[in-house]
Design an enzyme around this catalytic site. Structure first.
Site, PDB file in Angstrom:
ATOM      1  CG  ASP A 120      -4.134  -1.231   8.441  1.00  0.00           C
ATOM      2  OD1 ASP A 120      -4.145  -2.084   7.539  1.00  0.00           O
ATOM      3  OD2 ASP A 120      -3.159  -1.056   9.191  1.00  0.00           O
ATOM      4  CG  ASP A 157      -0.480  -0.131   2.547  1.00  0.00           C
ATOM      5  OD1 ASP A 157       0.752  -0.346   2.693  1.00  0.00           O
ATOM      6  OD2 ASP A 157      -1.263  -0.015   3.519  1.00  0.00           O
ATOM      7  CE  LYS A 207      -0.869  -0.284  12.412  1.00  0.00           C
ATOM      8  NZ  LYS A 207      -2.061   0.359  11.865  1.00  0.00           N
ATOM      9  CB  SER A 230      -6.760  -3.559  17.463  1.00  0.00           C
ATOM     10  OG  SER A 230      -5.389  -3.431  17.729  1.00  0.00           O
TER      11      SER A 230
HETATM   12  C1  GLA Z   1       0.376  -2.298   8.540  1.00  0.00           C
HETATM   13  C2  GLA Z   1       0.106  -0.929   7.930  1.00  0.00           C
HETATM   14  C3  GLA Z   1      -0.552  -1.077   6.562  1.00  0.00           C
HETATM   15  C4  GLA Z   1       0.234  -2.027   5.662  1.00  0.00           C
HETATM   16  C5  GLA Z   1       0.556  -3.335   6.398  1.00  0.00           C
HETATM   17  C6  GLA Z   1       1.476  -4.237   5.611  1.00  0.00           C
HETATM   18  O1  GLA Z   1      -0.819  -2.920   8.841  1.00  0.00           O
HETATM   19  O2  GLA Z   1      -0.727  -0.164   8.769  1.00  0.00           O
HETATM   20  O3  GLA Z   1      -0.703   0.174   5.969  1.00  0.00           O
HETATM   21  O4  GLA Z   1       1.394  -1.423   5.186  1.00  0.00           O
HETATM   22  O5  GLA Z   1       1.147  -3.098   7.662  1.00  0.00           O
HETATM   23  O6  GLA Z   1       0.862  -4.678   4.448  1.00  0.00           O
END
Ligand code: GLA
Length: 487
Positions: free
Chosen positions: A206, A66, A250, A162
């Site tokens: 996401d 993405d 994250k 989440s």
């Molecule tokens: C995380 C990021 C997404 C994407 C995925 C890997 O979820 O938030 O934007 O890059 O990793 O595909």
């Protein structure tokens, strides 16, 4: 018990949201009733309340594509974040998480909103509020806050989004409190930028899937500009999520490893631009890997690949070598390509930047997503599953986002009936997604439970596994629900 029209209406509403048969509604109804009771106990009777929800997602294929401008193919899951809210009289936002572990949070929707401590759940709410104010959707001086009870069923730090669901639900709550709305595609783009407040330079998958999700369907999502296409999910195969129990948060080391991949892709694009400009004798302006299309460059895919191989080198590259190849000042290269939105710089890894490997994964994964969309539409699930397996290999070998536990879980899943098995989300832990023929689902769940959760996890006490209460919390069949909104 007397059932009112409002109850019937609400049940019908939930049925369309969760896309489930009537006999599966009671647990949802119980949960919403509990959240409403908690709201009233905490805040008293504030008149009518608004309920917003945002689902998590599982990405079926298209990992780390993405932010490079290439498509993804996720679906929503029936685990979500729900907010019960009532507007405040002023601009204060009061949050009570149903799970007492997370505690209460409060902040004012005004000025530069400073984050809570790193990793705090309230930062995702702040990200949404700050994003909507910064982009002028809610006027700073006139913003109204809200009081909320927040409940979530998406396992945290597990690659099921989440945190983005929390950002999306927070945005919908803030918009509702301010009697305004934003068209979902625009909101998804805005929130992808807004979530970078937590320091991870994520792409737009996401937030987009959470907002645009379609019940019973997967979405193929393209970026820049954001657009989506619904694809009917197969009837003869279930997508089962299994949590490796390795946390991929994250806001921690995962964030740094993720951001380094983002920077490697930016450096790869810069080097490829520079070498193509030289070769073609005209400037080639390309920011994202997806900008390099054979049609734009009047060459074949093979020629483009050869050019990339030459420009990016087989071996990892030192920053000094990249600087030399770009013919730019080192400080400028760091500023333009290695600096994150929060102003910090991604340091050169001891082994150098692995540009060719990262490029190879991204480009081949993008081709797999195109093919996966076509075969899923035509119902060729065997081919789809084969693409999932190839995607996993690319994530492991070229993108290096797998880990021992995910490898064990994928191997166990394939042994017990998954025709396709791969890590899902950013990786570095979190979940796998498995395509399992419907008739094999029960056996699959039983055997994976025995071999991974009851055996592997016990035998590998050196790994830091997250404890869990119920097996359904860590291993479940996914049902695609409606996208986020007011319930
Ligand atoms: C995380 C990021 C997404 C994407 C995925 C890997 O979820 O938030 O934007 O890059 O990793 O595909």
């Amino acid at each position: 018990m007397l059932i009112s029209n409002a109850d019937v209406h609400f049940s019908e509403r939930l049925q369309t949201v969760y896309h489930c048969p009537a006999d599966e509604l009671p647990p949802h109804l119980i949960r919403y009733t509990r959240l409403l009771d908690t709201f009233h106990t905490r805040y008293g009777d504030l008149g009518s309340v608004t309920i917003v929800r945002a689902p998590g997602r599982v990405n079926l294929i298209g990992e780390h594509t993405d932010y490079n401008g290439y498509p993804v193919l996720p679906m929503t899951i029936d685990r979500d974040i729900v907010f019960i809210i009532a507007p405040s009289e002023d601009n204060t936002i009061n949050l009570m998480n149903e799970d007492s572990f997370f505690g209460e949070r409060s902040f004012v929707a005004f000025g530069a909103i400073t984050p809570f401590a790193q990793g705090d759940w309230g930062n995702y709410v702040k990200a949404a509020v700050q994003g909507l104010i910064r982009e002028g959707v809610v006027e700073e001086g006139k913003a109204k806050g809200f009081r909320a009870v927040v409940g979530g069923t998406i396992p945290g730090s597990a690659g099921l989004s989440s945190s983005s669901a929390l950002v999306v639900a927070s945005a919908l709550a803030f918009l509702a409190a301010n009697h305004t709305s934003v068209e979902p595609v625009m909101l998804a783009e805005l929130l992808a930028r807004a979530e970078q407040y937590v320091g991870m330079e994520g792409g737009g998958m996401d937030q987009a899937i959470s907002l645009l999700g379609d019940a019973g369907k997967a979405l193929k999502i393209n970026f820049f500009p954001l657009r989506q296409e619904s694809i009917q999910l197969p009837e003869n195969v279930a997508f089962v999520v299994c949590n490796s129990l390795v946390q991929a948060s994250k806001s921690s080391s995962t964030r740094d490893a993720y951001n380094r991949r983002v920077v490697e892709c930016r450096l790869a694009a810069a080097l490829l631009s520079s070498s193509l400009s030289e070769k073609l004798g005209r400037p080639v302006y390309a920011r994202l890997l997806a900008d390099f299309t054979p049609s734009l460059l009047h060459c074949t895919e093979k020629e483009l690949e050869q050019e990339a191989r030459l420009a990016l080198g087989h071996q990892p590259l030192r920053l000094s070598e990249i600087v030399l190849r770009l013919g730019e000042d080192e400080a400028e290269v760091r500023r333009r390509h290695c600096t994150l939105k929060d102003g910090s710089t991604v340091a050169e890894p001891p082994e150098g930047f692995k540009l060719w490997q990262r490029y190879r994964h991204v480009v081949s994964e993008a081709a797999r997503v195109e093919r996966a969309g076509a075969v899923l539409s035509s119902g060729d699930i065997d081919e789809f599953a084969a693409l999932m397996n190839e995607s996993h290999a690319g994530c492991r070998d070229d993108y290096e986002v797998s880990c021992d536990e995910l490898e064990a879980l994928v191997a166990i899943a394939r042994k017990h009936g998954a025709i396709g098995a791969r890590l899902t989300g950013a990786g570095f832990g979190g979940c796998t997604v498995n395509a399992v023929p419907l008739g094999d689902v029960d056996r699959f769940l039983k055997e994976v439970r025995r071999e991974y959760y009851e055996t592997y996890v016990k035998e590998h006490s050196e790994s830091e596994f997250v404890p869990f209460r119920f097996i359904d919390d860590v291993m479940f069949v996914c049902y695609a629900t409606k996208g986020a909104g007011i319930v």
